[in-house]
Structures are given as structure tokens and as C-alpha cells.
Design an enzyme around this catalytic site. Structure first.
Site, PDB file in Angstrom:
ATOM      1  N   LYS A   1       0.819  -1.208   0.000  1.00 42.52           N
ATOM      2  CA  LYS A   1       0.000   0.000   0.000  1.00 42.52           C
ATOM      3  C   LYS A   1       0.858   1.264   0.000  1.00 42.52           C
ATOM      4  O   LYS A   1       0.601   2.207  -0.766  1.00 42.52           O
ATOM      5  CB  LYS A   1      -0.924  -0.004   1.225  1.00 42.52           C
ATOM      6  CG  LYS A   1      -1.975  -1.102   1.203  1.00 42.52           C
ATOM      7  CD  LYS A   1      -2.761  -1.126   2.501  1.00 42.52           C
ATOM      8  CE  LYS A   1      -3.756  -2.276   2.545  1.00 42.52           C
ATOM      9  NZ  LYS A   1      -4.506  -2.318   3.834  1.00 42.52           N
TER      10      LYS A   1
ATOM     11  N   GLY B   1      -0.681   0.720   6.108  1.00 37.37           N
ATOM     12  CA  GLY B   1      -0.932  -0.191   7.223  1.00 37.37           C
ATOM     13  C   GLY B   1      -1.922  -1.278   6.863  1.00 37.37           C
ATOM     14  O   GLY B   1      -2.709  -1.136   5.926  1.00 37.37           O
ATOM     15  N   ASP B   2      -1.866  -2.357   7.624  1.00 36.55           N
ATOM     16  CA  ASP B   2      -2.829  -3.442   7.436  1.00 36.55           C
ATOM     17  C   ASP B   2      -2.983  -4.180   8.754  1.00 36.55           C
ATOM     18  O   ASP B   2      -2.074  -4.169   9.599  1.00 36.55           O
ATOM     19  CB  ASP B   2      -2.362  -4.413   6.350  1.00 36.55           C
ATOM     20  CG  ASP B   2      -3.481  -5.348   5.924  1.00 36.55           C
ATOM     21  OD1 ASP B   2      -4.406  -4.884   5.228  1.00 36.55           O
ATOM     22  OD2 ASP B   2      -3.456  -6.534   6.303  1.00 36.55           O
ATOM     23  N   SER B   3      -4.141  -4.819   8.930  1.00 38.80           N
ATOM     24  CA  SER B   3      -4.424  -5.533  10.170  1.00 38.80           C
ATOM     25  C   SER B   3      -5.070  -6.881   9.898  1.00 38.80           C
ATOM     26  O   SER B   3      -5.771  -7.058   8.901  1.00 38.80           O
ATOM     27  CB  SER B   3      -5.374  -4.708  11.062  1.00 38.80           C
ATOM     28  OG  SER B   3      -4.838  -3.445  11.371  1.00 38.80           O
TER      29      SER B   3
ATOM     30  N   GLY C   1       0.403  -4.306  10.651  1.00 39.12           N
ATOM     31  CA  GLY C   1       1.567  -4.071   9.810  1.00 39.12           C
ATOM     32  C   GLY C   1       1.726  -2.599   9.480  1.00 39.12           C
ATOM     33  O   GLY C   1       0.732  -1.877   9.297  1.00 39.12           O
TER      34      GLY C   1
END
Length: 275
Positions: A60, A81-83, A119
Site C-alpha cells: 500500500k 498499514g494493514d491488520s 503491519g
């Protein structure tokens, strides 16, 4: 100093805004399912929680960093970011469907809790000619090597390790933050980017009834969030304990992002405040 948020997530924007930072929101346009499938095929196995969230965070941030925004080149830092929420070794993304959300809540309550993986990737796209590279930042070079994975113990933000992302195979720099234990974190730098994973261990109420599950799912709140819950909404009453940064559960770990900017690029948190 400008921060571009490679996301249209209201929760991430709100987290930054409440700390005094007004990011530029840019949709990254990343096909997350395709990216995960391609990496899993290359590895010959499913991705772990830390691998998945770190890889997507990098994807991203990179997508926004290398594309024009409103007709101009990016000038500042880009955050992606990522979750994902893990319960008994199974990763849960967004349920989308009410029945899927109900089923996930039943499984989460049966397990008693789980681990939220968050992340992070920060890419330096400052246009100033003297903007330092992440590898040149003194805090990066002087940081002790915490060992494989760079994992910090629960409750701490680890030092930054320098890595060569080309040695991480299909995962790139994300491969070097894969050794994080639940409740811990890890951070690495490669060129003009810093990549990190933070985590928080959650415990759910042990007396949540089927009626409460139905009522919560009926609100629609859990359908488009990782794990089918949010701690900054109606689900807060059903979470009895959080071991880790609460902001990581919302969408990004503010302590880790601060450390990434400071240790990776020498940028103080207040330098990003919208004064």
C-alpha cells in the site's frame, strides 16, 4: 512535514487526527487478495499473520509513494498499514457477511481471545535533496541487533535493524519481521523505507450471549473491520483486556509509527503536527 496515509480508513485517519496529525488520504488501489495469493503461491504455504500484514502495508505504501497525488509527486512520508486478527492459528480479515461475522464471534468467544497483528510501512518521499536515506540515519546504524526477527518483548518498541529486502524473497522486507511473538513487535529498515509489525493480545468477555452477538452484528459495525470488532465502537464493552498498544487494535500502532519516524528518519512526532 506532510504525511500521506495510503488508506481511506476513517479509523486510521481519526487516530492520527486525535494526536495532531492531519494526513493526506490516498486510496492505494492494491488488490489485497491477489497480492496475498501470489505470495502464498511463491512460498508454497499460507502467510503468517506478521508476514501478511507487513507485506500488505509495504504494498500500500509503495503504491502511493510512486504515484502522483492530485497531479504532483508525493513530497513527505507515506504510511501504509494493514491488520489481521488471529484466533487459534486462523487469520480473520473483514467478514463482510453478517452470518460470517456471527460465526467468527462464536469462535473468538470459544477461544477466549486472540492476537491482533498490525503491519506498518513508512516510505520517505521527501523532495529535498538533502533528505537522508533510512540506512544513513544514526539511530538505525547504532541500534543493537535484537536477533532473528528483530522481535521486541511485549510492551516495548524494538530498535531498527538494517536489512536487504532482496534477501526476503517474495515477501521482501516483510520477511524480516516475521518472527514476532504475540504481544511483541519488530522493525527493520531498507533503503528509503522502514517496515514494522506490532501486535496486541485481546481477551473477550466470557459471558457474552448469543443475543448480544446478534445485536452487535445487526449494527453492521463488525462487517468491514478485521476480526469483526472495533475497540473504538460498540464492541469495546465485550473486550476485557488488551495486552499491547490499544491504537494497534484500532488500525495502527501510534507508538510504533512514532518510533519508525524517529529511529528510521530522525523525524520527531511533533514535526508532523498540524499547528
Amino acid at each position: 512535514m506532510r504525511l500521506y496515509l495510503a488508506s481511506t480508513s476513517p479509523a486510521r485517519r481519526a487516530l492520527l487526527a486525535q494526536t495532531g496529525i492531519e494526513p493526506v488520504l490516498v486510496a492505494p488501489g492494491v488488490d489485497e487478495d491477489a497480492a496475498v495469493a501470489a505470495a502464498a503461491t511463491s512460498l508454497g504455504r499460507d502467510l503468517t499473520g506478521p508476514e501478511l500484514v507487513a507485506m500488505l502495508a509495504v504494498a500500500k505504501a509503495s503504491a502511493v509513494a510512486d504515484a502522483p497525488v492530485d497531479g504532483s509527486a508525493v513530497d513527505g512520508f507515506v504510511f501504509g498499514g494493514d491488520s489481521a486478527f488471529e484466533v487459534d492459528g486462523v487469520l480473520y480479515g473483514k467478514p463482510h457477511d453478517p452470518e460470517v461475522a456471527r460465526d467468527r464471534w462464536r469462535q473468538m468467544l470459544a477461544a477466549g481471545g486472540g492476537t491482533l497483528w498490525s503491519g506498518h510501512c513508512v516510505v520517505d518521499r521527501r523532495q529535498a535533496a538533502d533528505a537522508p536515506d533510512a540506512l544513513d540515519a544514526p539511530d538505525v546504524l547504532d541500534a543493537p541487533d535484537p536477533g532473528p526477527g528483530g522481535a521486541g518483548r511485549a510492551g516495548t518498541v524494538p530498535p531498527v535493524r538494517t536489512v536487504d529486502a532482496s534477501g526476503g524473497g517474495p515477501l521482501g522486507a516483510a520477511a524480516f519481521v516475521a518472527g514476532v511473538a504475540p504481544g511483541g513487535s519488530a522493525m527493520v529498515a531498507d533503503g528509503d523505507q522502514v517496515v514494522a509489525v506490532d501486535s496486541a493480545v485481546l481477551t473477550f468477555a466470557d459471558d457474552m450471549s448469543p443475543a448480544e452477538i446478534d445485536a452487535y452484528v445487526a449494527t453492521g459495525e463488525p462487517l468491514e473491520v478485521a476480526g469483526a470488532f472495533t475497540i473504538d465502537g460498540r464492541a469495546a464493552a465485550y473486550i476485557t483486556r488488551i495486552d499491547g498498544a490499544p491504537s494497534a487494535v484500532v488500525g495502527l500502532s501510534l507508538p510504533v509509527l512514532r518510533a519508525m519516524l524517529l529511529r528510521g528518519f530522525g523525524i520527531a512526532w511533533h514535526d508532523l503536527w498540524a499547528l
